[in-house]
Design a protein around this motif. Structure first.
Motif, short mmCIF file in Angstrom:
data_model
loop_
_atom_site.label_atom_id
_atom_site.label_comp_id
_atom_site.label_asym_id
_atom_site.label_seq_id
_atom_site.Cartn_x
_atom_site.Cartn_y
_atom_site.Cartn_z
N LEU A 22 0.84 -1.19 0.00
CA LEU A 22 0.00 0.00 0.00
C LEU A 22 0.88 1.25 0.00
N PRO A 23 0.51 2.26 -0.75
CA PRO A 23 1.35 3.46 -0.86
C PRO A 23 1.63 4.14 0.48
N ILE A 24 2.83 4.69 0.59
CA ILE A 24 3.27 5.36 1.81
C ILE A 24 3.62 6.82 1.54
N ARG A 25 3.70 7.58 2.62
CA ARG A 25 4.33 8.89 2.61
C ARG A 25 5.54 8.82 3.53
N PRO B 232 -0.68 14.29 12.34
CA PRO B 232 -0.67 12.83 12.58
C PRO B 232 0.64 12.32 13.17
N LEU B 233 1.74 13.06 13.02
CA LEU B 233 3.03 12.63 13.55
C LEU B 233 3.48 13.46 14.76
N VAL C 15 4.39 6.77 6.78
CA VAL C 15 2.96 6.75 7.09
C VAL C 15 2.23 6.10 5.91
N ARG C 16 1.31 5.20 6.21
CA ARG C 16 0.57 4.48 5.16
C ARG C 16 -0.89 4.94 5.24
N PRO C 17 -1.27 5.97 4.46
CA PRO C 17 -2.57 6.62 4.64
C PRO C 17 -3.79 5.70 4.46
N GLY C 18 -3.73 4.75 3.52
CA GLY C 18 -4.92 3.96 3.22
C GLY C 18 -5.09 2.71 4.05
#
Length: 353
Positions: free
Chosen positions: A158-161, A194-195, A210-213
């Motif tokens: 899953l996409p991360i930031r 969030p952090l 961070v993995r938003p989804g």
């Protein structure tokens, strides 16, 4: 130049540097050019090999684990048996085969699969056609009944930031360009709510992912577990907390530059298990175990001994190497973790005590 790379460069020209989650979404899931929609990513000819592809014993043990928990919970009827990101269907095929020995279990199960890749869905249709699965486009389509859910190497894709700890707050790591090459860039420092809590346990220069989804998938299944009962078994590589740059690419079973060939390589990062279950309420969460310990609790060594009775020579050596790869602390045994989420009113799952 790969056409997807050209597409990404044009988007950067238009919008400026893009977030890593946007880059991953395009590289992996672009409808025409994304990696999961263009190739078979799993197996010796793909980018990576998952545990079910290493040996059938993995899926067989997971199948018996699920069936035993169904018994321990009082034998729900009916129950949704769900897998997120089923790959080629190998894990589910092995799971179904081993659990046939449990009277009434499979007759009580409605098999559902959540899969975004068109090419992998075609392989699942072929390998699981006798099980008559239903494919879901969203967890909103889950039946209103107990759910036994499984996610093996799902969350890592899953996409991360990515955020770099600055002097006071955070800088986001972005994907920009230099000529025809993609490169990482940093945003100006900014406050990221969030952090906020991670400012206490990080130092300047640390990277947090961070993995938003991810929480959407957790919550979609927890809603059913809270209301009707069930379990969500998660197996993936990662740790209890994100710290450091784990963004990586795998191409032909070799590590590669994640920005070099979008669309030609699998992109993943380590799972922050703590973030998956942070602040969730109304359910129980098992301790986080290494995959090796979990499989040994389920009897993988005993099962292996039975199988090796009829093996000799190269077959025997291949089997032993496969088992060692799954449980050795120096291979997948400690890197991969196992966690279960289940209803408060239910017993602790065996193997995860």
């Amino acid at each position: 130049m790969h056409p997807l790379k050209n597409k990404i460069l044009k988007e950067i020209d238009s919008r400026g540097p893009i977030r890593i989650d946007r880059y991953m979404e395009m590289a992996l899931f672009d409808k025409e050019l994304g990696y999961y929609n263009r190739a078979n990513p799993i197996g010796s000819k793909g980018a990576f090999i998952t545990a079910p592809e290493i040996t059938q014993v993995f899926g067989e043990l997971i199948g018996l684990f699920m069936a035993q928990y169904w018994i321990d919970c009082g034998q729900f009827k009916p129950v949704t048996l769900l897998e997120l990101g089923p790959g080629k269907g190998t894990l589910m095929s092995d799971l179904l085969r081993s659990s046939r020995i449990v009277p009434g279990y499979l007759d009580s199960c409605n098999l559902c699969l959540l899969e975004k890749s068109h090419s992998l869905k075609e392989q699942q249709m072929k390998n699981l056609q006798d099980a008559n699965p239903a494919w879901l486009d969203s967890l909103d389509e889950l039946p209103d009944q107990p759910v036994f859910a499984l996610a093996n190497e799902f969350f890592d894709a899953l996409p991360i930031r990515q955020f770099l700890r600055g002097k006071q707050y955070w800088q986001e790591r972005l994907v920009g360009k230099s000529g025809d090459s993609l490169q990482f860039e940093l945003s100006p420092e900014f406050e990221f709510k969030p952090l906020e809590a991670r400012l206490k346990d990080t130092s300047e220069g640390n990277i947090v992912e961070v993995r938003p989804g991810a929480r959407d998938f957790i919550q979609g299944i927890l809603d059913k577990i809270k209301k009707h009962g069930g379990i969500f078994l998660i197996i993936d590589y990662g740790a209890s907390q994100s710290l450091g740059d784990t963004f990586q690419a795998l191409e032909a079973n070799q590590y590669a530059d994640p920005l070099a060939n979008p669309g030609s390589a699998d992109l993943t990062s380590h799972v922050d298990f703590g973030a998956l279950v942070k602040d969730i309420e109304g359910v129980s969460v098992s301790p986080l175990l290494g995959q090796g310990k979990f499989l040994q609790n389920l009897g993988i060594l005993q099962r292996s001994q039975i199988l090796t009775k009829n093996l000799t020579g190269e077959e025997l050596e291949t089997h032993r190497k496969a088992i060692d790869r799954l449980i050795s602390p120096h291979q997948m045994g400690d890197l991969f973790k196992v966690m279960a989420i289940y209803a408060n009113r239910q017993p602790v799952p065996q193997g995860l005590h």
